[in-house]
Enzyme design. Structure first.
Site, PDB file in Angstrom:
ATOM      1  N   SER A  70      -0.887  62.546 -33.550  1.00  9.98           N
ATOM      2  CA  SER A  70      -0.293  61.374 -34.192  1.00  9.98           C
ATOM      3  C   SER A  70      -1.227  60.866 -35.294  1.00  9.98           C
ATOM      4  O   SER A  70      -1.654  61.642 -36.137  1.00  9.98           O
ATOM      5  CB  SER A  70       0.008  60.307 -33.131  1.00  9.98           C
ATOM      6  OG  SER A  70       0.877  59.329 -33.636  1.00  9.98           O
ATOM      7  N   ASP A 195       6.337  62.935 -32.441  1.00  8.17           N
ATOM      8  CA  ASP A 195       4.961  62.531 -32.165  1.00  8.17           C
ATOM      9  C   ASP A 195       4.334  63.303 -31.001  1.00  8.17           C
ATOM     10  O   ASP A 195       4.867  63.326 -29.893  1.00  8.17           O
ATOM     11  CB  ASP A 195       4.971  61.032 -31.853  1.00  8.17           C
ATOM     12  CG  ASP A 195       3.623  60.384 -31.993  1.00  8.17           C
ATOM     13  OD1 ASP A 195       2.621  60.994 -31.610  1.00  8.17           O
ATOM     14  OD2 ASP A 195       3.576  59.245 -32.496  1.00  8.17           O
TER      15      ASP A 195
END
Length: 321
Positions: A70, A195
């Site tokens: 991320s 993500d």
């Protein structure tokens, strides 16, 4: 193409034909080869931890194996391009860009954060946030960018073999950073990703480093020591099942993410106690993952910088520098 594991400590680079110097012709080397550097994600909380990226670069700490998930993927890319100014700008200055995102881009399907612009357009020459791809490519260190595959729920790791061009790199950093619901899914080679924080390892990447053969770790966290991720509420569960009804693996990951995350943190604290991990844990965390106020982000980075400068000597000692 994804690589199930990169090299273990001390092994030769698989990219024998990769350049070994930056654009100025200066040979790039790593001076830490027995310790993995792992960056946790956390959206705009990386305004704080990007300060450590800056201090590691300025302080001459060059780790040979780096993983990020991320926002940690952005920290990883900036660290490997050895660009301390971009490390800060990515999580502070860029929010003032009128194309950064907001309600308008969200309603147009581009996301609350305009990810296509942020990751795939700003890095070009003369753009808002130029990325030094030549230095990234010349860096001998092995990068690992974690993303979540929507159809299978698999944690996928992109490596140097997947990032031979800047476009290939940036779309994978974008995939790793795509917060589900707030940013559109990313398609790479016909597969959808979001993500990497949804992965079974809690989105920290410790397991990846362990499977690569490391038993010493420098881990950069974005939550305080007392933080425990709560289980989703009933309302959140209903929301997930509604919004992601066509992607059941995403729903399952969101419902169980807290379990893996909390377990990995407990393992990290045990490794720290055993002297096998140095954990950079924020003294404070003044912003959340969706923060958009530049003054608050700037203050967050300044607080991170103060802590990073204070802890750098201890980090160097841990790393044997």
């Amino acid at each position: 193409m994804t690589d199930p594991l990169t090299r273990a400590p001390g092994a030769a680079s698989p990219d024998g034909d990769a350049p070994t110097s930056d654009a100025a012709g200066t040979a790039l080397t790593s001076n830490v080869t027995d310790t993995a550097l792992v960056f946790e994600g956390g959206g705009m909380r990386a305004s704080y931890t990007s300060a450590l990226v800056r201090e590691l670069i300025v302080g001459g700490v060059f780790v040979d194996w780096v993983a990020g998930i991320s926002a940690g993927s952005s920290n990883t890319a900036n660290y490997l391009s050895r660009d301390p100014a971009r490390a800060r700008a990515s999580f502070v200055d860029l929010v003032d860009d009128p194309h950064f995102g907001g309600l308008g881009t969200l309603l147009r399907g581009e996301g609350w954060f305009n990810a296509e612009y942020i990751y795939q357009r700003t890095g070009g020459p003369g753009q808002a946030l130029p990325f030094d791809f030549d230095t990234y490519r010349a860096n001998p260190a092995q990068p690992n960018f974690g993303a979540f595959r929507c159809d299978t729920g698999e944690q996928v790791w992109f490596t140097r073999a997947d990032t031979g061009t800047m476009d290939e790199l940036m779309v994978r950093v974008r995939a790793s950073s795509t917060m589900p619901g707030l940013m559109p899914v990313v398609t790479i080679d016909g597969l959808e990703y979001v993500d990497g924080a949804l992965g079974a390892d809690g989105g920290i990447g410790l397991d990846r480093a362990q499977r690569a053969g490391f038993d010493r770790f420098l881990v950069v966290l974005t939550r305080g020591r007392d933080y425990v991720k709560p289980a989703p509420t009933r309302g959140q569960e209903l929301l997930y099942r509604t919004v992601f009804r066509r992607r059941p693996a995403v729903v399952d990951a969101l419902l169980h993410r807290h379990e893996g995350y909390n377990a990995v943190r407990e393992e990290l604290f045990a490794l720290e106690e055993a002297g096998r991990a140095y954990l950079f844990v924020p003294d404070v965390m003044p912003v959340d993952n969706g923060e958009r106020d530049r003054a608050r982000l700037s203050a967050s980075h300044a607080a991170g910088l103060e802590q990073a400068r204070r802890e750098l000597p201890a980090i160097k000692e841990f790393l044997g520098l």
